[in-house]
Scaffold this motif. Sequence first.
Motif, PDB file in Angstrom:
ATOM      1  N   ALA A   1      -1.964  42.752 -93.757  1.00 27.35           N
ATOM      2  CA  ALA A   1      -1.789  44.189 -93.558  1.00 27.35           C
ATOM      3  C   ALA A   1      -1.286  44.506 -92.159  1.00 27.35           C
ATOM      4  CB  ALA A   1      -3.110  44.917 -93.818  1.00 27.35           C
ATOM      5  N   ARG A   2      -1.517  43.594 -91.225  1.00 30.14           N
ATOM      6  CA  ARG A   2      -1.033  43.802 -89.864  1.00 30.14           C
ATOM      7  C   ARG A   2       0.352  43.214 -89.647  1.00 30.14           C
ATOM      8  NH1 ARG A   2      -6.499  43.583 -86.159  1.00 30.14           N
ATOM      9  NH2 ARG A   2      -4.981  43.596 -84.470  1.00 30.14           N
ATOM     10  N   GLY A   3       0.981  42.762 -90.712  1.00 30.57           N
ATOM     11  CA  GLY A   3       2.369  42.344 -90.640  1.00 30.57           C
ATOM     12  C   GLY A   3       2.604  40.866 -90.490  1.00 30.57           C
ATOM     13  N   ALA A   4       1.559  40.054 -90.414  1.00 27.43           N
ATOM     14  CA  ALA A   4       1.731  38.620 -90.238  1.00 27.43           C
ATOM     15  C   ALA A   4       1.949  37.937 -91.584  1.00 27.43           C
ATOM     16  CB  ALA A   4       0.530  38.024 -89.529  1.00 27.43           C
ATOM     17  N   HIS A   5       2.519  36.737 -91.521  1.00 32.44           N
ATOM     18  CA  HIS A   5       2.873  36.014 -92.747  1.00 32.44           C
ATOM     19  C   HIS A   5       2.184  34.666 -92.877  1.00 32.44           C
ATOM     20  CE1 HIS A   5       6.591  38.182 -91.224  1.00 32.44           C
ATOM     21  NE2 HIS A   5       6.242  38.875 -92.286  1.00 32.44           N
ATOM     22  N   ILE A   6       1.932  34.009 -91.739  1.00 33.19           N
ATOM     23  CA  ILE A   6       1.412  32.640 -91.758  1.00 33.19           C
ATOM     24  C   ILE A   6       0.102  32.596 -90.996  1.00 33.19           C
ATOM     25  CG2 ILE A   6       1.796  30.278 -90.967  1.00 33.19           C
ATOM     26  CD1 ILE A   6       4.714  30.609 -91.415  1.00 33.19           C
ATOM     27  N   ALA A   7      -0.886  31.942 -91.600  1.00 35.47           N
ATOM     28  CA  ALA A   7      -2.183  31.720 -90.958  1.00 35.47           C
ATOM     29  C   ALA A   7      -2.302  30.250 -90.583  1.00 35.47           C
ATOM     30  CB  ALA A   7      -3.320  32.110 -91.897  1.00 35.47           C
ATOM     31  N   LEU A   8      -2.619  29.988 -89.328  1.00 35.63           N
ATOM     32  CA  LEU A   8      -2.905  28.627 -88.876  1.00 35.63           C
ATOM     33  C   LEU A   8      -4.405  28.406 -88.970  1.00 35.63           C
ATOM     34  CD1 LEU A   8      -0.686  28.451 -85.642  1.00 35.63           C
ATOM     35  CD2 LEU A   8      -0.031  27.989 -88.015  1.00 35.63           C
ATOM     36  N   VAL A   9      -4.811  27.415 -89.748  1.00 40.64           N
ATOM     37  CA  VAL A   9      -6.236  27.206 -89.997  1.00 40.64           C
ATOM     38  C   VAL A   9      -6.572  25.718 -89.886  1.00 40.64           C
ATOM     39  CG1 VAL A   9      -8.179  27.717 -91.502  1.00 40.64           C
ATOM     40  CG2 VAL A   9      -6.111  29.101 -91.663  1.00 40.64           C
ATOM     41  N   SER A  10      -7.559  25.403 -89.061  1.00 36.50           N
ATOM     42  CA  SER A  10      -8.073  24.037 -89.007  1.00 36.50           C
ATOM     43  C   SER A  10      -8.810  23.728 -90.295  1.00 36.50           C
ATOM     44  CB  SER A  10      -9.018  23.869 -87.817  1.00 36.50           C
ATOM     45  OG  SER A  10      -8.322  24.019 -86.600  1.00 36.50           O
ATOM     46  N   ALA A  11      -8.490  22.594 -90.886  1.00 36.24           N
ATOM     47  CA  ALA A  11      -9.138  22.207 -92.142  1.00 36.24           C
ATOM     48  C   ALA A  11      -9.123  20.701 -92.352  1.00 36.24           C
ATOM     49  CB  ALA A  11      -8.448  22.891 -93.331  1.00 36.24           C
ATOM     50  N   LEU A  12      -8.198  20.000 -91.727  1.00 35.35           N
ATOM     51  CA  LEU A  12      -7.952  18.603 -92.072  1.00 35.35           C
ATOM     52  C   LEU A  12      -8.729  17.611 -91.219  1.00 35.35           C
ATOM     53  CD1 LEU A  12      -4.081  18.781 -92.583  1.00 35.35           C
ATOM     54  CD2 LEU A  12      -5.920  19.422 -94.158  1.00 35.35           C
ATOM     55  N   ASP A  13      -9.330  18.064 -90.124  1.00 31.23           N
ATOM     56  CA  ASP A  13     -10.056  17.164 -89.237  1.00 31.23           C
ATOM     57  C   ASP A  13     -11.480  16.951 -89.745  1.00 31.23           C
ATOM     58  OD1 ASP A  13      -7.778  17.287 -87.632  1.00 31.23           O
ATOM     59  OD2 ASP A  13      -8.567  19.000 -86.525  1.00 31.23           O
ATOM     60  N   LEU A  14     -12.020  15.777 -89.484  1.00 32.83           N
ATOM     61  CA  LEU A  14     -13.373  15.428 -89.887  1.00 32.83           C
ATOM     62  C   LEU A  14     -14.224  15.118 -88.663  1.00 32.83           C
ATOM     63  CD1 LEU A  14     -12.657  13.065 -92.922  1.00 32.83           C
ATOM     64  CD2 LEU A  14     -13.135  15.514 -92.966  1.00 32.83           C
ATOM     65  N   VAL A  15     -15.521  15.423 -88.755  1.00 33.94           N
ATOM     66  CA  VAL A  15     -16.435  15.133 -87.647  1.00 33.94           C
ATOM     67  C   VAL A  15     -16.874  13.672 -87.753  1.00 33.94           C
ATOM     68  CG1 VAL A  15     -18.498  15.848 -86.387  1.00 33.94           C
ATOM     69  CG2 VAL A  15     -17.287  17.504 -87.801  1.00 33.94           C
ATOM     70  N   ARG A  16     -16.067  12.783 -87.255  1.00 36.05           N
ATOM     71  CA  ARG A  16     -16.458  11.368 -87.243  1.00 36.05           C
ATOM     72  C   ARG A  16     -17.169  11.017 -85.942  1.00 36.05           C
ATOM     73  NH1 ARG A  16     -16.640   9.831 -92.264  1.00 36.05           N
ATOM     74  NH2 ARG A  16     -15.999   7.665 -91.938  1.00 36.05           N
ATOM     75  N   ASP A  17     -17.023  11.860 -84.912  1.00 33.02           N
ATOM     76  CA  ASP A  17     -17.711  11.670 -83.641  1.00 33.02           C
ATOM     77  C   ASP A  17     -18.077  13.047 -83.102  1.00 33.02           C
ATOM     78  OD1 ASP A  17     -18.513  11.203 -80.989  1.00 33.02           O
ATOM     79  OD2 ASP A  17     -17.208   9.461 -80.810  1.00 33.02           O
ATOM     80  N   PRO A  18     -19.347  13.441 -83.206  1.00 33.58           N
ATOM     81  CA  PRO A  18     -19.732  14.805 -82.818  1.00 33.58           C
ATOM     82  C   PRO A  18     -19.650  15.083 -81.327  1.00 33.58           C
ATOM     83  CG  PRO A  18     -21.668  13.519 -83.404  1.00 33.58           C
ATOM     84  CD  PRO A  18     -20.473  12.687 -83.758  1.00 33.58           C
ATOM     85  N   ARG A  19     -19.292  14.101 -80.528  1.00 36.44           N
ATOM     86  CA  ARG A  19     -19.033  14.381 -79.111  1.00 36.44           C
ATOM     87  C   ARG A  19     -17.764  15.205 -78.937  1.00 36.44           C
ATOM     88  NH1 ARG A  19     -19.452   8.299 -76.902  1.00 36.44           N
ATOM     89  NH2 ARG A  19     -18.262   8.016 -78.827  1.00 36.44           N
ATOM     90  N   TRP A  20     -16.908  15.195 -79.932  1.00 32.36           N
ATOM     91  CA  TRP A  20     -15.637  15.922 -79.887  1.00 32.36           C
ATOM     92  C   TRP A  20     -15.899  17.428 -79.863  1.00 32.36           C
ATOM     93  CZ3 TRP A  20     -11.939  17.032 -84.436  1.00 32.36           C
ATOM     94  CH2 TRP A  20     -10.679  17.407 -83.957  1.00 32.36           C
ATOM     95  N   GLY A  21     -15.305  18.116 -78.907  1.00 29.82           N
ATOM     96  CA  GLY A  21     -15.548  19.548 -78.759  1.00 29.82           C
ATOM     97  C   GLY A  21     -15.067  20.387 -79.921  1.00 29.82           C
ATOM     98  N   ARG A  22     -14.101  19.885 -80.687  1.00 31.47           N
ATOM     99  CA  ARG A  22     -13.572  20.658 -81.807  1.00 31.47           C
ATOM    100  C   ARG A  22     -14.322  20.375 -83.106  1.00 31.47           C
ATOM    101  NH1 ARG A  22      -7.048  21.297 -81.216  1.00 31.47           N
ATOM    102  NH2 ARG A  22      -7.574  23.223 -82.312  1.00 31.47           N
ATOM    103  N   SER A  23     -15.510  19.802 -83.017  1.00 30.02           N
ATOM    104  CA  SER A  23     -16.307  19.541 -84.217  1.00 30.02           C
ATOM    105  C   SER A  23     -16.531  20.811 -85.020  1.00 30.02           C
ATOM    106  CB  SER A  23     -17.656  18.925 -83.834  1.00 30.02           C
ATOM    107  OG  SER A  23     -17.494  17.636 -83.292  1.00 30.02           O
ATOM    108  N   GLU A  24     -16.704  21.938 -84.340  1.00 32.83           N
ATOM    109  CA  GLU A  24     -16.969  23.200 -85.036  1.00 32.83           C
ATOM    110  C   GLU A  24     -15.830  23.610 -85.953  1.00 32.83           C
ATOM    111  OE1 GLU A  24     -16.050  26.800 -82.196  1.00 32.83           O
ATOM    112  OE2 GLU A  24     -16.829  25.148 -81.008  1.00 32.83           O
ATOM    113  N   GLU A  25     -14.602  23.106 -85.691  1.00 35.63           N
ATOM    114  CA  GLU A  25     -13.444  23.460 -86.506  1.00 35.63           C
ATOM    115  C   GLU A  25     -13.344  22.621 -87.772  1.00 35.63           C
ATOM    116  OE1 GLU A  25      -9.710  23.871 -84.355  1.00 35.63           O
ATOM    117  OE2 GLU A  25     -10.827  23.850 -82.477  1.00 35.63           O
ATOM    118  N   CYS A  26     -14.216  21.644 -87.924  1.00 35.33           N
ATOM    119  CA  CYS A  26     -14.195  20.751 -89.093  1.00 35.33           C
ATOM    120  C   CYS A  26     -15.156  21.268 -90.153  1.00 35.33           C
ATOM    121  CB  CYS A  26     -14.605  19.340 -88.688  1.00 35.33           C
ATOM    122  SG  CYS A  26     -13.668  18.642 -87.319  1.00 35.33           S
ATOM    123  N   PHE A  27     -14.842  21.018 -91.409  1.00 33.67           N
ATOM    124  CA  PHE A  27     -15.758  21.371 -92.486  1.00 33.67           C
ATOM    125  C   PHE A  27     -16.910  20.377 -92.605  1.00 33.67           C
ATOM    126  CE2 PHE A  27     -11.880  23.427 -94.491  1.00 33.67           C
ATOM    127  CZ  PHE A  27     -12.313  24.723 -94.280  1.00 33.67           C
TER     128      PHE A  27
END
Length: 762
Positions: free
Chosen positions: A159-185
Motif C-alpha cells: 500500500a505504500r508503493g513498494a514491490h519487493i520485500a527482502l526477508v531473511s529466511a535461509l540462514d540456520l542457527v548452527r552457531d548461536p554466537r552469531w549475532g544474526r541468529s535472531e534472523e533465523c527460523f
Amino acid sequence: MTVPRYRDPAAPVPERVRDLLDRMTLAEKVGQVNQRMYGWEAYERTGDGHRLTDAFRAEVAAFDGMGALYGLQRADAWSGVGFADGLDARDGARTAAEVQRHVLDNTRLGIPVLLVEEMPHGHQALDGTVLPVNLAVGATWDPGLYADAVAGVAAELRARGAHIALVSALDLVRDPRWGRSEECFAEDPYLAARLTEALVEGARRAGVAVVLKHFAGQGATIGGRNSAATELGPRELHEVHLAAARAGVAAGAAGVMAAYNEFDGLPCVANRYLLTGLLREEWGFEGVVMADGTAVDRLVRLTGDPVSAGALALEAGCDLSLWDDCFTRLGEAVERGLVSESALDAAVARVLTLKFRLGLFEQPLPPAEFGTAGLPDPGELGERLARASVTLLSHEGGVLPLSRTVRRIAVLGPGADSLAQQLGDYTAPQRPGGGITVLEGIRAAVAPGTEVVHGRGCELVGDDVSDVPAAVALAAGSDVAVLVLGGSSARSSDTAFDANGAAVTGGATPSDMTCGEGVDLADLTLPAAQRVLLAAVSATGTPVVVVLVQGRPHALPEPAAPAAAVLSAWYPGPRGGRAVAEVLFGDAEPRGRLPVCVPRSAAQLPVYYNGKDHRYRGYADQSARPLYAFGHGLSYTSVTYGAPRLSRSRVGADAPHLTCRVTVRNTGARSAEETVQLYVRRLSGGTSWPRVRELRGFVRLRVAPGDEADAVFEVGPDTLASVGRDLRLAVEAGVVELETGPASDRTRGARLEITDSESNGT
C-alpha cells in the motif's frame, strides 16, 4: 500510432521483454541491473512535505533509467531517518508515486523502477507493523499463523508503493554466537523450509515479491563470525543449508540474495556453481539474484579491478547489485570483452520479467490514498505469534501459572520495562506508547489490590551491581519475583555502523547491543551483572520466574540454579509484554517449542541436535548434550505419548507410502497444546554417514484434560529422502526408525525397512 510490443499488456511476457531489450542501449541495460542509491537519500523534507533530491534525479539521468531503489522508506539509526524527517504511511505512498512518476516521465523508454524494502519482521518503515523476530516465529512451529501475519505486513508494504520485500529466511542457527541468529527460523532445515514456504505464500497473497536472504550457508560461518569464512563441504551444504531455499523457490519466491560468505573459496555472489549451475540449471529458478550490500565491490580483492569484479559477479549469475560501484561499469566490461553482452541481456531480462509480472507497466503508481481496509490486522497477528512463541523451559514447584490474587509481585531486571529490547534488529523507530512491556503487561493482568513493584537491578551489559541490593529488597518483600533478563539488538544514534549497515562493536566502540548484525559473542553466558542479579534475587527465598527476552539462545545456569521457572520469549515484538503476561497468568498455555538447542556453554558448541551420528561419548569435564534440546517446551499440564504405529513395516524405495500414528493423552487438569514431532533416524544403508536424527514432520494437537488424540503423519518420498552420492534427493534402501515425541531428545521409534523396489515391500 502503433503501440510498442512491450507496452501491449496482452502480449506474452517473454515477447515484451525481448522487444524492450532490443530497444535498449548498453547504458540503459546497465541501469536496469543497478540498485545504487540508499533510498532515504532520494527525498528530503520541505516545509509542507517531501521532495525528490537532485542526487536522485542525477542517478536516474546517469543511465536513463533505474533498475531498483532500495529502502525509500527505511527508517532506523543507520539511515538516520526518524519521525522528524522520514516518511510515514501516507507520505510514503505519495513519495513512492513521485519516484515512479519521475522515472516514467524523464527516461526515454519509461521503464518503471522496482521499489525494494526490508521486511525482516515487518516493514522497516515509520508506522510499519513490527512482528516478533524469526527465531520467535520458529518457536511457534505454526506456518499457517505466520503466513497470515506476513500477508498483513506485506499488504502494508504494498500500500505504500513498494514491490519487493527482502526477508531473511535461509540462514540456520548452527552457531548461536552469531549475532544474526535472531534472523533465523531455526537450527533445523525442515522447520526453516516450512516457515519459508509460509513466508512466500503470505507475501504473494498481498501481491508482494519476496527476495529470500541469504543464499547460501551464511549461518555456517566459522566461530559464529559475521560474514566470515565457512568450511562447508558440498554434502553439508545440500543436506542442511539448501532445504529452505529449495522450498522457497518452489513456493514462488521472486528472488534470492547472494550471501556474503564464500563456498569452496568463492564468495557466493561470484559462485557460478551456486547461482547458475544449482539455482538456475538444476532447480529451474527463473527469478532474480540480488547481491548483498557492497558484496560485488568486495570482489575487487580477487580481481584487482572494479570492472573485472562486476564482470565476475554477472558471469556467475548475479542480476542486481546493491549499493555497488562495480556494477555501474558493466558497459565497460562488455566493451573490454570481459563479459558478453548476452550475459548482461540475460540479467536485464530477469529484472524486466519481474517488473512485467508485477504489473508495473500497467499500474506503476500506488493507490492515491494509503489503506489496508479489510485486510487482517498484522499487529494482532503479531501478538498471536508472540503468545505462541513463549517457551517454558523449566518449571519446578508449581509456581506457574501465577495467581492474580497474590499480595505483591516484584518485576525486576533490565528487560522488564524496555520496549526497545523486545523488538530486535532491523526495526524502525516506534511512536511513544505504541507497545507493551512485560512490566506493563503484568500490571494490566493482576487483580485490583495486587501490588506490582519494579526495579531494574542492573543494566543490560557490564558488571555494575550497585542497584542489585534495591532489587533484592523488592524481591524479599514480595510473594513472587519475575526477573526479566536477556539481550538487546536495539540500535541507537550512538551506534557505529559499517558501510552496509552492520553494527560495529568491540574494542574502542562500546555498545549496549548484545545481538544483531555485526554483534557476535564469544561467550554465551548472560552479562556479568545479570548473573549476579539472578543469584542474589534467587537467594532471597522468594519464588523466582525468569523471563528471557533474547535474540539468541544464551547459555544458562544448570537447572540446579534456584529459579522456580524459566521462560524464553525471544524478541516478541511491541506487544510481547502482554503475550508474556498472558502465559505467566495462565490465560494462554505455553505452547512454544525450541527451534534451537540451548547450550550449557559456548565451549561445547556445536550442540545442534542433527549432527553426524558418530556416537561421541562427551567431554571429560562436562556433558556434550545441550541444556535444553531442539523441540523442547513444557506446558501447564501433563501428557503421555504412545509408541508410533506404522501402517507398513516395509516399503519400496521407488514408491514409499505409509502412515505413522501416535497417541497423545492428556493426564493433567488443563488443556494441552502439543506439537508432536516426527523424526527419521537411519540405522543402516544409505550412501553417506547418517545424522543422529532429522525432523521430517510436526502436527499441532489440542487435547482436553483426560482425553487423547492421534497425531497422523503421511510418510512419503519427501519424508524418507536423503541426499545421495550425486547430491540429489532420493529414497535410499536400508533400515530407518520413524520416531515421534515432544522433543528431539524424548522420542520413541518404530523400525521401517526400505527395499530397493516396491515389489519387495509389504
